[in-house]
Write an enzyme that holds these catalytic residues in place. Structure first.
Site, PDB file in Angstrom:
ATOM      1  CG  ASN A  14      94.657  -4.670  46.702  1.00 40.46           C
ATOM      2  OD1 ASN A  14      95.152  -5.569  47.356  1.00 40.46           O
ATOM      3  ND2 ASN A  14      93.933  -3.708  47.250  1.00 40.46           N
ATOM      4  CB  SER A  17     100.765  -3.064  41.068  1.00 47.74           C
ATOM      5  OG  SER A  17     100.208  -1.966  40.377  1.00 47.74           O
ATOM      6  CG  ASP A  64      91.798   4.380  47.691  1.00 43.62           C
ATOM      7  OD1 ASP A  64      91.813   5.620  47.773  1.00 43.62           O
ATOM      8  OD2 ASP A  64      91.335   3.762  46.710  1.00 43.62           O
ATOM      9  CE1 TYR A  72      93.018  10.977  38.964  1.00 46.85           C
ATOM     10  CE2 TYR A  72      91.271  12.548  38.475  1.00 46.85           C
ATOM     11  CZ  TYR A  72      91.773  11.250  38.431  1.00 46.85           C
ATOM     12  OH  TYR A  72      91.030  10.249  37.877  1.00 46.85           O
ATOM     13  CG  MET A  73      94.313  19.259  43.087  1.00 41.91           C
ATOM     14  SD  MET A  73      93.348  20.663  43.664  1.00 41.91           S
ATOM     15  CE  MET A  73      94.559  21.534  44.637  1.00 41.91           C
ATOM     16  CB  VAL A  74      94.709  14.397  47.777  1.00 38.69           C
ATOM     17  CG1 VAL A  74      93.690  15.471  48.096  1.00 38.69           C
ATOM     18  CG2 VAL A  74      94.030  13.208  47.088  1.00 38.69           C
TER      19      VAL A  74
END
EC number: 2.7.1.11
Length: 529
Positions: free
Chosen positions: A271, A273, A301, A452-454
């Site tokens: 959004n 950007s 998201d 942050y892994m996903v």
């Protein structure tokens, strides 16, 4: 105005409001499936709403027999696509995009069969945004405009290559920039944009390093891109070009675009950007530059308006399964085990909801759109006691933006202008430990935060396909002469949408939707009020 403030500015300037006069048992509904950020709570009593709707700058009176026609005209106006011919008197040329190169024509090789194989989209093609005709505002997921839930057609532009284009490919310099945070599939989109540009015949393709920062930061040079260079970048996660949040003033970025002689700019981001891309588009128009600014929606998201899903979401949900399964194994293997998993979702709980549904191992799912209490007779903690007594263990999934009303608010913001949220996962962890200690019941809690892994992994098959199509369509829309628009998949069809319409507010999980009801059925959780 700086790009970091664009998102807030667009949200504040959004003038779309819908006010309805029916009794609704859950919450106010908006036609696009989102609600006001300040009205994300279940209501225990029906609320009387007024008969009035404001769409854009159009004030609708439902007692006027022609209100539907006025609404439709306003919709068509708002969803018309900005085009370079709005400021330039240009004649189109025949497209250079063709899939028949070095191929033997099928059949007798007539023109019609060749056109069909090339798959050009007519400029007047439209896709229908909504397909369900709700007969009652009380139907699950109903998105009604008037008290009678009248059927109104929402047509949007179909995406794809056109027979006519407005740029000479050999003269084009195209630039690609990836902004915001990481998302699985960024490299897939970059790769397909480069592939498709070369198919049109573009020779001068560059990447802008580290988001909008690459336009003004000294020492950051644009990176020449080609098919050979990006051939295998989709095999790894992250962004081949790098990312960053925030940016310089819009005028400085457009100064850089002019100095670099860029004709097409492809912005891959969420959004914020998109708001920045639209500001760049408007500044280019103000200066009467022949530059097409095209965005590609990116956010795990899945919170961008109108779109069925955004790339990276499916991969994030799939990766979240690893964390949920680990939490389940830990909880199941311990005496009075509790597994707690926090997933991304600042203002929308799509990842948490879909991960809970797909795993089938979640007992409690908490999302930002639905209020809840932790303490008291009907609170979450009391339900956890019940689960330990009956099952012997439990697994909880929370979105990062859930329960913010239970925490101390922070006025701090990140480089993109987003409010920095309090850590509800840690808060939940501490509350659970304290609660069971206070009541003298042993509880073995395992807290897992795979945030942050996903998003750092490569795209799965579903997202890779979506990225491929979005990257190709971005190039098609630029060559077709559009600017200030984004591409996405709506109602299973690929479409083009004007950026201002998709960034008015984040998309939210509708607690009256069938999908949330399915999640509640799966978890078996009660209303925590």
């Amino acid at each position: 105005m700086s790009l970091s403030g664009m998102t807030a500015a667009f949200k504040a300037s959004s003038s779309f409001v819908t006010q309805q006069q029916w009794w609704h048992p859950t919450r106010d509904q908006c036609q696009y499936g989102f609600t006001s950020l300040s009205e994300r709570r279940f209501r225990k009593r029906p609320v009387l709403l007024r008969v009035k709707a404001i769409s854009g700058k159009l004030d609708l009176d439902f007692s006027d027999p022609s209100w539907k026609q006025k609404y439709q005209e306003d919709w068509d106006r708002r969803f018309s696509l900005p085009h370079i011919t709005d400021i330039y008197d240009l004649e189109p040329r025949t497209t250079t995009f063709s899939l028949k190169k070095d191929r033997t024509p099928l059949g007798d090789g007539d023109v019609s069969s060749t056109d069909m194989r090339n798959g050009y989209v007519n400029k007047d093609d439209r896709a229908l945004l909504k397909v369900i005709k709700y007969v009652s505002p009380n139907s699950a997921g109903a998105e009604c405009i008037d008290p009678d839930c009248s059927w109104v057609e929402h047509w949007v532009h179909r995406a794809g290559p056109r027979k006519e284009i407005y740029y000479e490919p050999e003269e084009v310099k195209a630039a690609i920039v990836t902004c915001g945070g990481l998302s699985p599939g960024l490299n897939d989109v970059i790769r397909q944009i480069v592939f498709t540009l070369e198919t049109y015949g573009v020779k001068n393709i560059v990447g802008i390093p580290f988001g909008y920062r690459g336009f003004f930061e000294k020492g950051l040079k644009e990176m020449p891109l080609s098919r050979d260079l990006v051939e295998n970048i989709n095999l790894s996660g992250g962004s081949f070009l790098g990312v960053s949040r925030g940016g310089a003033k819009t005028s400085e970025i457009v100064d850089s675009i002019q100095a670099r002689r860029i004709d097409m700019l492809f912005v891959i981001g969420g959004n914020g950007s998109h708001a920045g891309a639209n500001a760049i588009h408007e500044e280019c128009r103000k200066r009467k530059l022949k530059v097409s600014v095209v965005a590609v929606p990116k956010t795990i998201d899945n919170d961008i308006l109108f779109m069925d899903k955004t790339f990276g979401f499916d991969t994030a949900v799939e990766e979240a399964q690893r964390a949920i399964n680990s939490a389940y194994i830990e909880a199941r293997s311990a005496y009075h085990g509790i597994g707690l998993v926090k997933l991304m979702g600042r203002s929308s709980g799509f990842i948490a909801m879909h991960a809970s549904l797909s795993s089938g191992q979640i007992d409690v799912c908490l999302i930002p759109e639905v209020s809840f209490t932790l303490d008291g007779e009907h609170g979450v903690l009391q339900h956890l006691e019940h689960l330990l007594n009956t099952k012997g263990f439990c697994v909880i999934c929370v979105a990062e933006g859930a329960g913010q009303d239970l925490l101390q608010k922070s006025n701090a913001t990140d480089a993109s202008g987003n409010v920095i949220l309090s850590d509800f996962g840690v808060h939940m962890q501490q509350k659970i430990k304290k609660h069971f200690k206070d009541i003298g019941v042993p509880a073995d809690l395992k807290y897992i935060d795979p945030t942050y892994m996903v998003r750092a992994c490569r795209a799965n098959a579903s997202d890779a396909i979506l990225c491929t199509v979005l990257g190709q369509n971005a190039v098609h829309e630029a060559f077709a002469g559009f600017s200030g628009i984004t591409s996405g998949v709506c109602n299973t069809h690929y479409v083009y949408l004007p950026i201002p319409e998709v960034i008015t507010a984040p998309k939210h999980v509708n607690p009256n939707s069938r999908m949330w009801h399915r999640c509640l059925t799966s978890t078996g959780q009660p209303d925590f009020h």
